[in-house]
Design an enzyme around this catalytic site. Structure first.
Site, PDB file in Angstrom:
ATOM      1  N   GLN C 206       0.869  -1.175   0.000  1.00  0.00           N
ATOM      2  CA  GLN C 206       0.000   0.000   0.000  1.00  0.00           C
ATOM      3  C   GLN C 206       0.907   1.227   0.000  1.00  0.00           C
ATOM      4  O   GLN C 206       1.386   1.650   1.050  1.00  0.00           O
ATOM      5  CB  GLN C 206      -0.918  -0.033   1.223  1.00  0.00           C
ATOM      6  CG  GLN C 206      -1.748  -1.317   1.333  1.00  0.00           C
ATOM      7  CD  GLN C 206      -2.839  -1.443   0.283  1.00  0.00           C
ATOM      8  OE1 GLN C 206      -3.577  -0.492   0.008  1.00  0.00           O
ATOM      9  NE2 GLN C 206      -2.928  -2.601  -0.350  1.00  0.00           N
ATOM     10  N   ALA C 247     -11.717   3.311   3.614  1.00  0.00           N
ATOM     11  CA  ALA C 247     -10.724   2.365   3.088  1.00  0.00           C
ATOM     12  C   ALA C 247      -9.856   2.995   1.991  1.00  0.00           C
ATOM     13  O   ALA C 247     -10.062   4.136   1.590  1.00  0.00           O
ATOM     14  CB  ALA C 247     -11.439   1.128   2.559  1.00  0.00           C
ATOM     15  N   HIS C 248      -8.907   2.217   1.505  1.00  0.00           N
ATOM     16  CA  HIS C 248      -7.959   2.706   0.496  1.00  0.00           C
ATOM     17  C   HIS C 248      -8.654   3.190  -0.778  1.00  0.00           C
ATOM     18  O   HIS C 248      -9.571   2.568  -1.257  1.00  0.00           O
ATOM     19  CB  HIS C 248      -6.877   1.686   0.149  1.00  0.00           C
ATOM     20  CG  HIS C 248      -7.342   0.302  -0.139  1.00  0.00           C
ATOM     21  ND1 HIS C 248      -6.470  -0.716  -0.397  1.00  0.00           N
ATOM     22  CD2 HIS C 248      -8.578  -0.248  -0.198  1.00  0.00           C
ATOM     23  CE1 HIS C 248      -7.138  -1.814  -0.605  1.00  0.00           C
ATOM     24  NE2 HIS C 248      -8.406  -1.571  -0.490  1.00  0.00           N
ATOM     25  N   ASN C 249      -8.166   4.325  -1.278  1.00  0.00           N
ATOM     26  CA  ASN C 249      -8.606   4.889  -2.546  1.00  0.00           C
ATOM     27  C   ASN C 249     -10.028   5.431  -2.543  1.00  0.00           C
ATOM     28  O   ASN C 249     -10.552   5.800  -3.601  1.00  0.00           O
ATOM     29  CB  ASN C 249      -8.435   3.871  -3.690  1.00  0.00           C
ATOM     30  CG  ASN C 249      -6.987   3.456  -3.859  1.00  0.00           C
ATOM     31  OD1 ASN C 249      -6.564   2.434  -3.336  1.00  0.00           O
ATOM     32  ND2 ASN C 249      -6.221   4.276  -4.520  1.00  0.00           N
TER      33      ASN C 249
END
Lengths: 347, 347, 347
Positions: C206, C247-249
């Site tokens: 990540q 969360a991511h993105n």
């Protein structure tokens, strides 16, 4: 296995367990364990027959067993015969844990703790590494503050309370006696209140406080917001599990149970002795009565009367909800039949 | 863009990517980035055709592209041709990240860390600012403990594990090798257990432990409670996302996936390789089998057999649940028709 | 009751409240409180008639009251007559709070703070006890960093921002101006991404970042993961309540409201000015439009168009969902009738 700082002999164990000692030798006990993990300095208990083999193989120094156990059919060992072995075991564990807590005597303050000049520490206290106590903080006797916990200005912690590592107490928070707050919990952060002015969300200042009454226990990573103007209040004896959210101006009654991940929106009230199971959500400005039980994952958007048992979304009487859920399993079939009828009707 | 401490040249990149290098010049790579953010020291990848323009405009020093890309139709630049560009890119990023981890050599201990006298530190270790290690803590080789993390007495951390800032490990916790625990997570806090004695909730002492096996990764602000008597166990290779709650005596199998905000009540078991999507709730004393998939927000109150795919509340077979949800959309219409029939019936 | 560091006199209060002062004496105000808690140095407000008795009994030094209040029927005291008393009260509170913030002048750095050699501190700044600032961190003017907060390498915090105690900012995070981040929140931890290679879950590195734009407020114990390659972005003016997972993105638009315990899976977008009530879950790769309202506990697994009001699982148009829920209460009865019809049919 829990190893205690203090130990007891068999006679003391017999007395605390409120049982009857049968012994083949004498020794001291300084640990409590499961049947499998126990060694000859441990006390363990046997109650559920499905663990009979574990019981026979246990290396425990002394075993608490049911008082009606047939002694001719089990090995000669050290036993305490009790009516309710698990309860007697808990009594002994609690006795030994309490002795450890009592041993907070003398003033232990780690040199790395940062304590504002105005803070007066009582004689018996335990302040651990890197603790920060800001101006005006007041601590009762026998308070324990664990490593890296921060208590901001003018907050007070009642006697016998224990804050675990990495807790944050915002300013002007009032915490009662014998309160336990586990790691990562945040007490007194700003309530979530904004007014949309047509261009942006204007923050409504959150200038109320938080009051945590005596004997409340708060789990790990819980968040309890301060009131907007008045106080957010957690009343005496209530127990709160991990990751629970309590919003501004909520009032949680006495001896309530809030299980993990429960969320209560602002200005709601939960009555005394109510139980909210895991992941329950309560809308804002709701009154939940006393002795209410709310099943896991339920969503509550209307007031609930005393003594009700509810679940589902929206939370409804348990019996009705069960019937609804049972009926839902037949819904696809009902739908098919419904289409057939409709078709027939049109002809 | 991630800038690495180490760099590699094109030949090394070709080898690690398991691809074929086509180059117009030579340089070194010390960063990895998206097509847009890359500069001439970066490696980037192009795989999805909808990003073709970004690919053409990318300033990356070298680009990993599909091996069947028509080189006559794209500019002459540095490329590595690969079967699966994204996977090859990940291989290079992983290689560079591992080199950084390996570089934990020598004993780095920040002078502000507070380390109890009985703690023996291995040769290769990195202990950051304000870390607290209590009596009896044992750390393996190449362990990294980030700022403000607290490890309480007698806990152990296996080699190669990394605890990020502000983690709390309660006493007697056992953590395996190559475990990652992100910030704010609390391991080993008291389980939530009380007995109502008619007047108040008596705390059931929580004297079990927590075992986290090798290669487990734990996200941010997770809570994992210690066992009542036995242990709470997270088995090898399991990955846990942020804000997950794991209660006392839970046993989570190997290589399970627990997504964000999942909550598992006490004494439940999750089988190997099972996947719990976000916000799933599992009741207490439940057995979820192996290779089970549970869709987001489901509530599980009954055991689930191996290999099942379930969702809803209560969690039910996926196909049935889909039909139920589809039928529900027609429910208001069905109700109207039902009322009409009832009326007719009464006549 | 909130006691401020600064005070104002009645004339200043009149001006800020945009009201009309009626006074019997003169004094200064240095606190704001509810009617019940106010003393003679406090300002309080009276708006809702059901609190008329509290108003009559209030000890406040000056009271903001509705401009059409009949002065002949209430005691002679110090009043400020306003069109909207609550809003005027908020204006005064905000004024006094802002003055406190402005008073971050001079460089206050607690000697226990651990600041890497490359960090250049601006003239006006407040760095509290045990704060850790790693290499490459950049802080704007008037930034306040509270006790035990950790900012990892190369992160930047824009001017006027305030991080409360025990916050963790992972490396390379970009935080704008006038951002507030409450205690226990973790910004930039690894996104939750793995590839199953047949034997174990391989971690997808990540290496993206997190961008928090100006005037965002983040509650307590929130988790915001870094992007996999690109960035996770929280746009200007958005407000996030406690225990929210991003969360991511994910890309959260401007001026959005995310209530407590909301969870948003990876790569989803929330449009400007949308409101997600408590415990809402959003699946991955979803687009929620602008000005969407999603009711509490809803689960969103499909894109939602601008302006929609939805709820339930799966989240559906509010009106339809209400009808469905209403119909569900009659489902057990419908089922009985359905069985009767089926039986008749078979004959």
């Amino acid at each position: 296995m829990k190893i205690f700082k203090n130990s007891i002999n068999f006679a003391q164990a017999e007395r605390i367990a409120q049982g009857k000692l049968i012994k083949v030798n004498d020794s001291i006990i300084n640990s409590a364990a499961s049947l499998e993990q126990a060694d000859n300095s441990s006390i363990a208990f046997f109650q559920d027959r499905k663990f009979f083999d574990s019981f026979l193989n246990s290396k425990a120094g002394v075993l608490i067993i049911p008082k009606d156990e047939d002694l001719s059919k089990i090995p000669q060992r050290n036993y305490i015969l009790c009516e309710k072995p698990y309860l007697s075991f808990l009594r002994i564990v609690s006795f030994l844990l309490e002795k450890e807590t009592e041993s907070v005597s003398g003033k232990k303050v780690h040199p790395s703790a940062i304590i504002a000049s105005s803070v007066v520490l009582p004689e018996n206290i335990n302040i651990s590494s890197n603790v920060v106590l800001e101006q005006g903080v007041r601590l009762g006797d026998r308070v324990e503050i664990d490593a890296n916990t921060v208590i901001k200005k003018n907050s007070q912690i009642g006697k016998g309370s224990h804050l675990f590592p990495n807790v944050v107490i915002y300013p002007e928070t009032i915490i009662g006696k014998n309160v336990q707050i586990h790691s990562g919990s945040i007490i007194g952060s700003d309530g979530f209140g904004y007014l949309w002015d047509g261009k942006k969300h204007q923050k409504i200042p959150q200038i109320g406080g938080v009051i945590i009454e005596d004997e409340v226990e708060i789990g790990a990573n819980v968040t309890i917001d301060r009131g907007t103007l008045g106080n957010t209040i957690i009343k005496k004896g209530t127990k709160i599990d991990n990751l629970v959210q309590i919003a501004h101006n909520d009032i949680i009654g006495e001896n309530a149970i809030l299980c993990a991940q429960v969320g209560i929106a602002g200005s709601s009230e939960i009555g005394d002795n109510s139980i909210l199971a895991g992941q329950v959500g309560i809308a804002d400005h709701i009154k939940v009565g006393k002795k209410v039980t709310i099943a896991a994952q339920s969503g509550v958007s209307k007031n609930i009367d005393d003594g009700k048992v509810v679940f589902g979304y929206p939370a409804t009487d348990m019996k009705l909800q069960r019937k609804i859920l049972m009926s839902m399993r037949e819904l696809p079939e009902m739908r098919k039949y419904f289409h057939k009828l409709m078709k027939k009707d049109k002809k």
